[in-house]
Design a protein around this motif. Structure first.
Motif, short mmCIF file in Angstrom:
data_model
loop_
_atom_site.label_atom_id
_atom_site.label_comp_id
_atom_site.label_asym_id
_atom_site.label_seq_id
_atom_site.Cartn_x
_atom_site.Cartn_y
_atom_site.Cartn_z
N TYR A 39 5.21 3.28 -3.72
CA TYR A 39 5.17 2.34 -2.60
C TYR A 39 6.06 2.84 -1.45
CZ TYR A 39 6.15 -1.86 0.11
OH TYR A 39 6.33 -2.76 1.14
N GLU A 40 7.25 3.28 -1.79
CA GLU A 40 8.18 3.74 -0.76
C GLU A 40 7.68 5.01 -0.07
OE1 GLU A 40 11.74 4.00 -3.09
OE2 GLU A 40 12.14 1.84 -2.91
N LEU A 41 7.00 5.87 -0.80
CA LEU A 41 6.48 7.12 -0.23
C LEU A 41 5.21 6.92 0.59
CD1 LEU A 41 6.96 9.61 -3.21
CD2 LEU A 41 8.11 9.71 -0.99
N ASN A 42 4.38 5.99 0.16
CA ASN A 42 3.05 5.85 0.76
C ASN A 42 2.84 4.58 1.57
OD1 ASN A 42 1.42 8.23 -0.37
ND2 ASN A 42 2.49 7.42 -2.17
N ASP A 43 3.80 3.67 1.51
CA ASP A 43 3.67 2.40 2.20
C ASP A 43 2.35 1.71 1.85
OD1 ASP A 43 4.75 0.40 3.83
OD2 ASP A 43 3.64 1.11 5.58
N PHE A 44 1.99 1.80 0.58
CA PHE A 44 0.80 1.12 0.07
C PHE A 44 1.19 0.42 -1.22
CE2 PHE A 44 -2.69 0.81 -2.92
CZ PHE A 44 -3.66 0.17 -2.15
N GLY A 45 0.72 -0.80 -1.37
CA GLY A 45 0.97 -1.54 -2.60
C GLY A 45 1.81 -2.78 -2.35
N ASN A 46 2.23 -3.38 -3.45
CA ASN A 46 3.05 -4.57 -3.37
C ASN A 46 3.86 -4.68 -4.66
OD1 ASN A 46 4.15 -7.15 -3.28
ND2 ASN A 46 2.36 -8.02 -2.25
N PRO A 47 5.04 -4.09 -4.68
CA PRO A 47 5.86 -4.13 -5.90
C PRO A 47 6.17 -5.55 -6.39
CG PRO A 47 6.79 -2.58 -4.33
CD PRO A 47 5.68 -3.31 -3.63
N GLU A 48 6.25 -6.50 -5.46
CA GLU A 48 6.56 -7.87 -5.85
C GLU A 48 5.49 -8.45 -6.78
OE1 GLU A 48 6.66 -6.97 -2.49
OE2 GLU A 48 8.84 -6.78 -2.41
N LEU A 49 4.24 -8.04 -6.60
CA LEU A 49 3.18 -8.53 -7.48
C LEU A 49 3.37 -8.03 -8.91
CD1 LEU A 49 -0.01 -8.25 -5.23
CD2 LEU A 49 1.14 -10.34 -6.00
N LEU A 50 3.75 -6.77 -9.06
CA LEU A 50 4.01 -6.24 -10.39
C LEU A 50 5.22 -6.93 -11.02
CD1 LEU A 50 2.01 -4.05 -9.31
CD2 LEU A 50 3.27 -2.45 -10.74
N GLU A 51 6.25 -7.14 -10.20
CA GLU A 51 7.44 -7.85 -10.70
C GLU A 51 7.05 -9.26 -11.16
OE1 GLU A 51 10.37 -7.84 -7.59
OE2 GLU A 51 10.54 -5.65 -7.63
N LYS A 52 6.20 -9.92 -10.38
CA LYS A 52 5.77 -11.27 -10.74
C LYS A 52 4.99 -11.24 -12.05
CE LYS A 52 3.45 -15.40 -9.17
NZ LYS A 52 2.73 -16.10 -8.12
N GLY A 53 4.12 -10.24 -12.22
CA GLY A 53 3.35 -10.12 -13.46
C GLY A 53 4.26 -9.93 -14.67
N ILE A 77 -3.11 -7.78 -8.21
CA ILE A 77 -2.56 -6.49 -8.63
C ILE A 77 -3.62 -5.40 -8.50
CG2 ILE A 77 -1.70 -5.17 -10.62
CD1 ILE A 77 -0.18 -7.78 -11.42
N LYS A 78 -4.85 -5.74 -8.87
CA LYS A 78 -5.94 -4.76 -8.75
C LYS A 78 -6.09 -4.30 -7.29
CE LYS A 78 -10.74 -3.90 -9.84
NZ LYS A 78 -11.98 -4.36 -10.42
N SER A 79 -5.90 -5.22 -6.36
CA SER A 79 -6.06 -4.87 -4.94
C SER A 79 -4.97 -3.95 -4.43
CB SER A 79 -6.14 -6.14 -4.08
OG SER A 79 -4.87 -6.74 -3.96
N VAL A 80 -3.85 -3.86 -5.13
CA VAL A 80 -2.74 -2.99 -4.72
C VAL A 80 -2.52 -1.85 -5.71
CG1 VAL A 80 -1.61 -4.75 -3.33
CG2 VAL A 80 -0.96 -4.48 -5.75
N THR A 81 -3.54 -1.60 -6.52
CA THR A 81 -3.49 -0.47 -7.46
C THR A 81 -4.04 0.75 -6.76
OG1 THR A 81 -3.76 -1.95 -9.36
CG2 THR A 81 -4.31 0.37 -9.70
N PRO A 82 -3.26 1.83 -6.72
CA PRO A 82 -3.74 3.02 -6.01
C PRO A 82 -4.97 3.64 -6.67
CG PRO A 82 -1.65 3.48 -7.09
CD PRO A 82 -1.94 2.03 -7.31
N ASP A 83 -5.84 4.14 -5.83
CA ASP A 83 -7.02 4.88 -6.28
C ASP A 83 -6.65 6.36 -6.29
OD1 ASP A 83 -9.46 6.26 -6.46
OD2 ASP A 83 -10.53 4.69 -5.38
#
Length: 153
Positions: A39-53, A77-83
């Motif tokens: 996330y920090e390198l690519n500015d993509f995703g949402n770490p808070e969603l994984l933390e919430k899970g 989470i699926k929407s912020v999972t990298p392809d």
């Protein structure tokens, strides 16, 4: 690898739901930092969603969550999972495994199917394998097998 899969399946059959969930939580907590780095390198995703899970699963036994809440979180989470087609480098694979692990853990909470725990363990195994292969790219199968035999003794 086949021996590992057989042993994992056999062991999963012998332990309680709570121990399986704790196993999954431990794995997700261990590979979560890879998602954060991604996330920090690519500015993509949402770490808070994984933390919430992870948090939902930690609190699951004490605070029941609705199936809808959990399914909604899985979709988010699926929407912020990298392809891997977009983020094919090592950190992309590791982040994918981290996000997939949290999703599988949430699915396990919904249906108690051991397949989800099996998949989480494999995501962890693959993550370690990716990192070792990246760090030591010149190891061949014979050297890896020899190293594994040394640890078995």
């Amino acid at each position: 690898m086949i021996k590992y899969h057989i042993q994992l399946r056999n062991n999963l059959q012998k332990i309680s739901f709570k121990r399986k969930l704790n196993f999954a939580i431990q794995i997700c907590e261990r590979i979560y930092p890879e998602y954060l780095k991604f996330y920090e390198l690519n500015d993509f995703g949402n770490p808070e969603l994984l933390e919430k899970g992870i948090d939902v699963c930690r609190k699951y036994e004490k605070s029941k969550f609705s199936e809808k809440e959990i399914n909604d979180l899985i979709l988010k989470i699926k929407s912020v999972t990298p392809d891997t087609e977009d983020y094919g480098e090592l950190i992309g694979f590791l982040a994918l495994n981290a996000a997939a692990s949290v999703s599988e853990m949430l699915k396990f909470v919904l249906n108690s199917n051991d397949k989800h725990i099996f998949d989480i363990a494999n995501f962890m195994f693959d993550s370690v394998d990716f990192q070792v292969s990246d760090r030591y790219p010149n190891l061949n199968d014979k050297e890896i097998k020899w190293q594994l035999q040394q640890t078995d003794n």
